[in-house]
Design a protein around this motif. Sequence first.
Motif, PDB file in Angstrom:
ATOM      1  N   GLU A 103      56.636  -7.674  34.636  1.00 31.32           N
ATOM      2  CA  GLU A 103      55.929  -6.540  35.204  1.00 31.32           C
ATOM      3  C   GLU A 103      56.748  -5.854  36.308  1.00 31.32           C
ATOM      4  OE1 GLU A 103      53.060  -5.823  33.778  1.00 31.32           O
ATOM      5  OE2 GLU A 103      52.499  -4.125  35.034  1.00 31.32           O
ATOM      6  N   CYS A 104      57.200  -6.611  37.313  1.00 28.67           N
ATOM      7  CA  CYS A 104      57.869  -6.016  38.468  1.00 28.67           C
ATOM      8  C   CYS A 104      59.332  -6.437  38.575  1.00 28.67           C
ATOM      9  CB  CYS A 104      57.111  -6.357  39.750  1.00 28.67           C
ATOM     10  SG  CYS A 104      57.186  -8.104  40.180  1.00 28.67           S
ATOM     11  N   CYS A 132      51.835 -10.719  40.065  1.00 23.38           N
ATOM     12  CA  CYS A 132      51.422 -10.019  38.842  1.00 23.38           C
ATOM     13  C   CYS A 132      50.486 -10.882  38.004  1.00 23.38           C
ATOM     14  CB  CYS A 132      52.645  -9.627  38.022  1.00 23.38           C
ATOM     15  SG  CYS A 132      53.659  -8.388  38.847  1.00 23.38           S
ATOM     16  N   ILE A 177      60.800  -9.054  39.553  1.00 20.69           N
ATOM     17  CA  ILE A 177      61.193  -9.944  40.641  1.00 20.69           C
ATOM     18  C   ILE A 177      61.559 -11.300  40.024  1.00 20.69           C
ATOM     19  CG2 ILE A 177      58.970 -11.056  41.190  1.00 20.69           C
ATOM     20  CD1 ILE A 177      59.510 -10.419  44.124  1.00 20.69           C
ATOM     21  N   CYS A 188      55.466 -13.061  37.846  1.00 21.10           N
ATOM     22  CA  CYS A 188      55.466 -13.669  39.170  1.00 21.10           C
ATOM     23  C   CYS A 188      54.019 -13.971  39.572  1.00 21.10           C
ATOM     24  CB  CYS A 188      56.131 -12.737  40.183  1.00 21.10           C
ATOM     25  SG  CYS A 188      55.197 -11.221  40.490  1.00 21.10           S
ATOM     26  N   CYS A 195      60.116 -11.497  36.391  1.00 17.74           N
ATOM     27  CA  CYS A 195      58.776 -11.030  36.052  1.00 17.74           C
ATOM     28  C   CYS A 195      58.855  -9.837  35.093  1.00 17.74           C
ATOM     29  CB  CYS A 195      58.033 -10.651  37.330  1.00 17.74           C
ATOM     30  SG  CYS A 195      56.417  -9.939  37.021  1.00 17.74           S
TER      31      CYS A 195
HETATM   32 ZN   LIG Z   1      55.703  -9.468  39.129  1.00 23.97          ZN
END
Ligand SMILES: [Zn+2]
Length: 88
Positions: free
Chosen positions: A41-42, A63, A44, A60, A39
């Motif tokens: 953003e995060c 997000c 993962i 993900c 992801c």
């Molecule tokens: Zn994410």
Amino acid sequence: MAVGWSRDGAVQEQIDATVESGVQLAKSRLPEGESLTHCEECEIAIPEARRKAMPGVRYCVQCQSELEEKQKTITLYNRRGNKDSQLK
Ligand SMILES: [Zn+2]
């Protein structure tokens, strides 16, 4: 026979139009390029099944849904703004 043929033709045209607009909608919503393994953003890991189901996926599930919520708000806001400015 002639009546049956023209009705089938109309139905087929409708199906074609539906498929076409569905594809265009999907294309407009998906980002271009390769799916990311993690992801953006995060960071993962994005499951392979999700990457295959959504080519070009970058986030993900968590997000993505948060971003879509934000985008919905932004789109509504912009649409209202543009309409006002176009009318003047
Ligand atoms: Zn994410």
